[in-house]
Design an enzyme around this catalytic site. Structure first.
Site, short mmCIF file in Angstrom:
data_model
loop_
_atom_site.label_atom_id
_atom_site.label_comp_id
_atom_site.label_asym_id
_atom_site.label_seq_id
_atom_site.Cartn_x
_atom_site.Cartn_y
_atom_site.Cartn_z
N GLU A 129 0.83 -1.20 0.00
CA GLU A 129 0.00 0.00 0.00
C GLU A 129 0.87 1.26 0.00
O GLU A 129 0.61 2.22 -0.72
CB GLU A 129 -0.91 -0.05 1.23
N THR A 182 -5.11 8.20 -5.22
CA THR A 182 -5.30 8.22 -3.76
C THR A 182 -4.37 9.22 -3.07
O THR A 182 -4.78 9.94 -2.17
CB THR A 182 -5.09 6.81 -3.17
N1 HSE Z 1 -8.57 5.35 3.79
C1 HSE Z 1 -7.94 5.55 2.52
C2 HSE Z 1 -8.28 6.93 2.01
C3 HSE Z 1 -8.45 4.52 1.56
O1 HSE Z 1 -9.46 7.28 2.09
O2 HSE Z 1 -7.39 7.65 1.56
C4 HSE Z 1 -7.90 4.68 0.18
O3 HSE Z 1 -8.29 3.59 -0.60
#
Ligand code: HSE
Length: 307
Positions: A129, A182
């Site tokens: 990740e 992200t």
């Molecule tokens: N919790 C993370 C975010 C998940 O919202 O950035 C990303 O997949």
């Protein structure tokens, strides 16, 4: 003969409303697959099927990054052939990088004859990740690995709790065909929130957990409000407001962003309703010139599995 170990890991919905970085659940039926075998020459030979847009450098790819540490920890000095079958769309908010990491780690653990218990694999998955988006959040990798709805109670030390989900909880994942990075979607979020905002958020977090335990889907829907990420991220999801209006009109208990988006998840109490909500929202996107697809599904209770 050189045995091939193959694993599947499901897509995930992270955050699930107010649980930014702490809630996530596994999605039944969709995910990535990884096949691994040994080779004599050291190093990882990575092949990716389904996209040519992911890094082939084992250190940078979310599937192979965790394997480098696993190999070191078990003292394996040979090499690995890794085939990543990328079924999940990139930048979709469905935990695509996490599913690749979890499938790879699961297959590799089997190849090494199970030196690690399932929960122990989490710390390797987190490396994937971090390689994919610069941040080791666990709310995609944990549910993808373990299945079900998972709470990340603490990051340091890492503690995850599995929460039961009601049998009648159904959902529709709607994926408008745009991509969200992200890392950028995290960068736009504020550093600080007010006390009132935090109090509201805590109430909703408690509401989600209570709703899952007592099976109250209306309470679940009322508790989906979020102040940490959704108000900032929904601006980059075209027709988010319209999608939510359609979902609520068609009987959903609520709709929120899946992970960092652009996918959204609507919750309801029947597969038929989930399908209908998906059709209506997909049509709305298409009328507005944006492609979209949807999956009417439910919470996967299995997590990563060998194939
Ligand atoms: N919790 C993370 C975010 C998940 O919202 O950035 C990303 O997949």
């Amino acid at each position: 003969m050189n045995t091939i170990f193959k694993a599947f890991a499901p897509a995930t919905v992270a955050n699930c409303g107010p649980g930014f970085d702490i809630f996530g659940f596994a999605v039944e039926g969709i995910g990535d697959e990884v096949a691994i075998s040994t080779k004599d020459a050291p190093g990882i030979n990575l092949k990716i099927h389904g996209t040519d847009r992911l890094p082939l450098d084992p250190f940078k790819n979310s599937a192979t990054r965790p394997l480098l540490d696993m190999m070191k920890e078990v003292g394996y000095s040979g090499g690995l052939n890794v085939d990543l079958y990328k079924n999940l769309p990139l930048g979709s908010g469905l935990g695509s990088s996490a599913a690749s990491a979890v499938a790879a780690v699961t297959a590799c653990n089997e190849l090494f004859n199970l030196p690690f218990e399932k929960k122990e694999l989490l710390r390797f998955c987190l490396l994937g990740e971090a390689a994919a988006c610069g941040n080791a959040h666990a709310d995609n990798v944990a549910p993808s690995l373990l299945g079900g709805f998972v709470v990340i109670r603490s990051y340091l030390p890492l503690e995850v709790i599995s929460i039961p989900t009601p049998k009648h909880l159904q959902c529709c994942i709607i994926h408008p065909h745009i991509e969200v990075n992200t890392e950028s979607a995290r960068a736009i979020l504020p550093d600080n929130y007010s006390r009132d905002e935090i109090i509201g958020q805590l109430g909703n977090i408690a509401g989600i957990i209570s709703a899952l335990y007592i099976g109250d889907l209306e309470l679940f829907g009322r508790s989906l409000d979020d102040i940490i990420a959704v108000p900032y991220r929904n601006k980059s999801i075209p027709y988010f407001k319209e999608a939510k209006e359609i979902a609520l009109l068609e009987g959903a208990f609520g709709l929120t962003i899946s992970g960092s988006g652009p996918s959204m998840v609507a919750f309801c109490d029947s597969a038929k309703s989930a399908f209908f909500i998906g059709e209506r929202i997909k049509d709305m996107y298409q009328r507005n010139g944006i492609g979209a697809d949807f999956t009417a599904t439910t919470v996967d209770q299995v997590g990563a599995k060998l194939l």
